[in-house]
Design a protein around this motif. Structure first.
Motif, PDB file in Angstrom:
ATOM      1  N   LEU A  39       0.814  -1.224   0.000  1.00  0.00           N
ATOM      2  CA  LEU A  39       0.000   0.000   0.000  1.00  0.00           C
ATOM      3  C   LEU A  39       0.844   1.268   0.000  1.00  0.00           C
ATOM      4  O   LEU A  39       0.318   2.365   0.183  1.00  0.00           O
ATOM      5  CB  LEU A  39      -0.946   0.012   1.214  1.00  0.00           C
ATOM      6  CG  LEU A  39      -1.833  -1.213   1.428  1.00  0.00           C
ATOM      7  CD1 LEU A  39      -2.804  -0.971   2.573  1.00  0.00           C
ATOM      8  CD2 LEU A  39      -2.591  -1.577   0.161  1.00  0.00           C
ATOM      9  N   TYR A  49      -0.104   5.146  -1.161  1.00  0.00           N
ATOM     10  CA  TYR A  49      -1.553   5.357  -1.178  1.00  0.00           C
ATOM     11  C   TYR A  49      -2.036   5.908   0.159  1.00  0.00           C
ATOM     12  O   TYR A  49      -1.557   5.505   1.225  1.00  0.00           O
ATOM     13  CB  TYR A  49      -2.288   4.038  -1.455  1.00  0.00           C
ATOM     14  CG  TYR A  49      -2.062   3.501  -2.843  1.00  0.00           C
ATOM     15  CD1 TYR A  49      -2.701   4.064  -3.944  1.00  0.00           C
ATOM     16  CD2 TYR A  49      -1.191   2.423  -3.051  1.00  0.00           C
ATOM     17  CE1 TYR A  49      -2.490   3.564  -5.221  1.00  0.00           C
ATOM     18  CE2 TYR A  49      -0.979   1.919  -4.326  1.00  0.00           C
ATOM     19  CZ  TYR A  49      -1.628   2.500  -5.407  1.00  0.00           C
ATOM     20  OH  TYR A  49      -1.413   2.006  -6.673  1.00  0.00           O
ATOM     21  N   ARG A  50      -3.002   6.810   0.084  1.00  0.00           N
ATOM     22  CA  ARG A  50      -3.674   7.304   1.285  1.00  0.00           C
ATOM     23  C   ARG A  50      -4.941   6.485   1.507  1.00  0.00           C
ATOM     24  O   ARG A  50      -5.701   6.231   0.558  1.00  0.00           O
ATOM     25  CB  ARG A  50      -4.013   8.789   1.150  1.00  0.00           C
ATOM     26  CG  ARG A  50      -2.791   9.708   1.190  1.00  0.00           C
ATOM     27  CD  ARG A  50      -3.187  11.178   1.181  1.00  0.00           C
ATOM     28  NE  ARG A  50      -3.912  11.532  -0.044  1.00  0.00           N
ATOM     29  CZ  ARG A  50      -3.337  11.867  -1.191  1.00  0.00           C
ATOM     30  NH1 ARG A  50      -2.009  11.881  -1.296  1.00  0.00           N
ATOM     31  NH2 ARG A  50      -4.070  12.192  -2.244  1.00  0.00           N
ATOM     32  N   LEU A  51      -5.161   6.102   2.741  1.00  0.00           N
ATOM     33  CA  LEU A  51      -6.309   5.274   3.101  1.00  0.00           C
ATOM     34  C   LEU A  51      -7.038   5.926   4.266  1.00  0.00           C
ATOM     35  O   LEU A  51      -6.420   6.262   5.277  1.00  0.00           O
ATOM     36  CB  LEU A  51      -5.839   3.867   3.475  1.00  0.00           C
ATOM     37  CG  LEU A  51      -6.888   2.888   4.017  1.00  0.00           C
ATOM     38  CD1 LEU A  51      -7.922   2.567   2.949  1.00  0.00           C
ATOM     39  CD2 LEU A  51      -6.213   1.607   4.493  1.00  0.00           C
ATOM     40  N   ALA A  81       0.469   2.249   3.930  1.00  0.00           N
ATOM     41  CA  ALA A  81      -0.607   3.220   3.738  1.00  0.00           C
ATOM     42  C   ALA A  81      -0.403   4.450   4.613  1.00  0.00           C
ATOM     43  O   ALA A  81       0.008   4.339   5.774  1.00  0.00           O
ATOM     44  CB  ALA A  81      -1.959   2.581   4.048  1.00  0.00           C
ATOM     45  N   HIS A 100      -7.074   7.679  -1.405  1.00  0.00           N
ATOM     46  CA  HIS A 100      -7.223   6.918  -2.637  1.00  0.00           C
ATOM     47  C   HIS A 100      -8.187   5.747  -2.418  1.00  0.00           C
ATOM     48  O   HIS A 100      -8.887   5.335  -3.345  1.00  0.00           O
ATOM     49  CB  HIS A 100      -5.872   6.362  -3.098  1.00  0.00           C
ATOM     50  CG  HIS A 100      -4.845   7.417  -3.370  1.00  0.00           C
ATOM     51  ND1 HIS A 100      -3.796   7.684  -2.508  1.00  0.00           N
ATOM     52  CD2 HIS A 100      -4.722   8.287  -4.397  1.00  0.00           C
ATOM     53  CE1 HIS A 100      -3.061   8.657  -3.014  1.00  0.00           C
ATOM     54  NE2 HIS A 100      -3.591   9.051  -4.154  1.00  0.00           N
ATOM     55  N   PHE A 101      -8.195   5.226  -1.185  1.00  0.00           N
ATOM     56  CA  PHE A 101      -9.056   4.098  -0.848  1.00  0.00           C
ATOM     57  C   PHE A 101      -9.770   4.370   0.475  1.00  0.00           C
ATOM     58  O   PHE A 101      -9.242   5.068   1.347  1.00  0.00           O
ATOM     59  CB  PHE A 101      -8.241   2.800  -0.732  1.00  0.00           C
ATOM     60  CG  PHE A 101      -7.674   2.322  -2.039  1.00  0.00           C
ATOM     61  CD1 PHE A 101      -8.429   1.522  -2.890  1.00  0.00           C
ATOM     62  CD2 PHE A 101      -6.398   2.704  -2.430  1.00  0.00           C
ATOM     63  CE1 PHE A 101      -7.901   1.102  -4.105  1.00  0.00           C
ATOM     64  CE2 PHE A 101      -5.872   2.287  -3.644  1.00  0.00           C
ATOM     65  CZ  PHE A 101      -6.634   1.471  -4.484  1.00  0.00           C
ATOM     66  N   THR A 115     -10.904  11.111  -7.298  1.00  0.00           N
ATOM     67  CA  THR A 115      -9.594  10.623  -6.844  1.00  0.00           C
ATOM     68  C   THR A 115      -9.691   9.321  -6.058  1.00  0.00           C
ATOM     69  O   THR A 115      -8.666   8.742  -5.695  1.00  0.00           O
ATOM     70  CB  THR A 115      -8.892  11.684  -5.980  1.00  0.00           C
ATOM     71  OG1 THR A 115      -9.672  11.919  -4.795  1.00  0.00           O
ATOM     72  CG2 THR A 115      -8.729  12.980  -6.753  1.00  0.00           C
ATOM     73  N   VAL A 132      -6.176  -2.617  -4.260  1.00  0.00           N
ATOM     74  CA  VAL A 132      -5.039  -1.816  -4.714  1.00  0.00           C
ATOM     75  C   VAL A 132      -4.445  -2.405  -5.994  1.00  0.00           C
ATOM     76  O   VAL A 132      -4.092  -1.683  -6.931  1.00  0.00           O
ATOM     77  CB  VAL A 132      -3.970  -1.722  -3.605  1.00  0.00           C
ATOM     78  CG1 VAL A 132      -2.669  -1.130  -4.146  1.00  0.00           C
ATOM     79  CG2 VAL A 132      -4.489  -0.885  -2.450  1.00  0.00           C
TER      80      VAL A 132
END
Length: 412
Positions: free
Chosen positions: A35, A38-40, A62, A113-114, A136, A360
């Motif tokens: 991860l 990526y921002r979660l 993350a 992102h998620f 996004t 992802v």
């Protein structure tokens, strides 16, 4: 470290000992970092048992922002501990925001992102108040059946603009988390709060999905007289052929002594039911949110209300009949107990973590709808749990595989 911090750390260490699959997964995530970059944003119950999931996502790389999905299930000590261990946390004890709405918005403003959502708290607010962020978002995972059902409707209307993984609905979630976990944690909570004698008690369980089914069976084992209410004819028939009495809510209201909702819907028991109930009944919710029991009507029609025990409120109507509401109508199993057993959440959280990894890796080629948890993820989680428990199972041989793959009568 002060005494409270020490206790929180010990509690987290205690639940971790029963979560071997998450330990293995966390080690792999820390090595592979799937991860990274990526921002979660996560909306989850902030209990000690949730910490291994969040640590695994953090160790996977993350950039993680977290908020509590329910004020009644937010442990402020856990929230502070997470903040001290590399996460941005929005929860009482970890920030100075005024309310849950502000915290949900703050975790969305992390520009994820998620999304990892307990139901649809983040996803609903995303589309209502932060729609500019939608382009996004690459994907989301939803943990509960209420959220999955709502997202299915949303997708059917053509509004969903990224893939969503519906963890609930998969056997590995429904069997272990919903049926087994909810049964244990809900009855544990009710016992802690009011300590009823279940043997001979007339208990009405609203809903015979996985959660209600587990609760009904657990009550029957304790000698309770269990009545099930349902809106689905197949599940109603299932309840009846499982040995439970099945009634309408109106009928059951007049005879029940303890009422437990487990439907994921709204206003399951309302004013018309309250007026039929005996004096001294207990009302508990083991489903979703605080809307399954019509608390507003309970409050509005009460001539008197008082707290008689911690998380137990007595509402007395005009005729003097008392209704005892547990945990303000919030899910009692997370508000008043330790939550589901960590040994079961080890399975459920591993499925969630592997589901996020799957998203992802595959989000760019998944359609904009709600997808089930892939079968290979379920198999990996179950296999890992069996290995941790040192349980061996059989494998199909070549002859069995060939038998399964071919028609009994092949065309000539």
């Amino acid at each position: 470290m002060d005494g409270n911090s020490d206790r929180t750390a010990e509690m987290i260490s205690w639940v971790d000992r029963d979560m071997p699959v998450m330990r293995v997964l966390r080690a792999r995530f820390g090595s592979e970092r799937p991860l990274a970059g990526y921002r979660l944003s996560a909306n989850v119950h902030l209990l000690a048992s949730t910490v291994p999931l969040l640590l695994a996502l953090r160790d996977a790389g993350a950039d993680l922002a977290v908020c509590g999905s329910n004020p009644m299930s937010t442990d402020s000590g856990v929230a502070r501990w997470l903040g001290d261990h590399g996460m941005t946390v929005f929860a009482p004890g970890a920030d100075d925001l005024a309310d849950e709405h502000e915290r949900l918005l703050a975790v969305l403003d992390h520009h994820p992102h998620f999304l990892l959502d307990e139901a649809d708290g983040l996803l609903g607010l995303l589309h209502a108040e932060r729609e500019k962020l939608v382009p996004t978002i690459l994907g989301a995972s939803v943990h509960t059946l209420t959220g999955v059902r709502r997202l299915h409707h949303f997708a059917d209307q053509g509004h969903l603009r990224f893939p969503v993984l519906g963890v609930d609905g998969s056997p590995i979630k429904q069997i272990f988390d919903n049926e087994m976990g909810t049964a244990q944690s809900a009855l544990d909570a009710i016992t802690r709060l009011v300590n009823p004698l279940y043997c001979g008690l007339c208990v009405v369980v609203a809903g015979f999905g996985a959660c209600g089914r587990g609760i009904a069976k657990a009550l029957a084992h304790r000698g309770a007289d269990v009545i099930v209410t349902e809106v689905d004819p197949v599940r109603a028939l299932w309840a009846m052929t499982s040995g439970f009495r099945v009634m309408s809510a109106d009928e059951a209201a007049a005879v029940g002594e303890l009422f437990i909702t487990a439907t994921g819907s709204i206003n399951v028991f309302t004013g018309s039911h309250f007026s039929r109930m005996k004096d001294g009944v207990t009302l508990a919710n083991a489903g979703h949110g605080n809307v399954e029991i019509d608390v507003a009507t309970l409050v509005d029609t009460a001539s008197d209300a008082r707290t008689v025990l911690p998380l137990v409120t007595e509402y007395r109507d005009g005729s003097g009949h008392r209704r005892f509401l547990l945990a303000e109508g919030y899910p009692v199993n997370t508000a008043a107990s330790a939550g589901h057993p960590p040994g079961l959440m080890d399975i459920s959280f591993a499925a969630q973590a592997l589901g996020i990894e799957y998203l992802v890796k595959n989000a760019s080629r998944l359609s904009r709808t709600v997808h089930p948890l892939p079968e290979e993820v379920e198999q990996r989680v179950a296999g890992a749990k069996l290995a941790a428990l040192e349980v061996s199972i059989d494998r199909q041989g070549p002859e069995q595989l060939q038998y399964d793959e071919h028609l009994s009568f092949a065309p000539r």
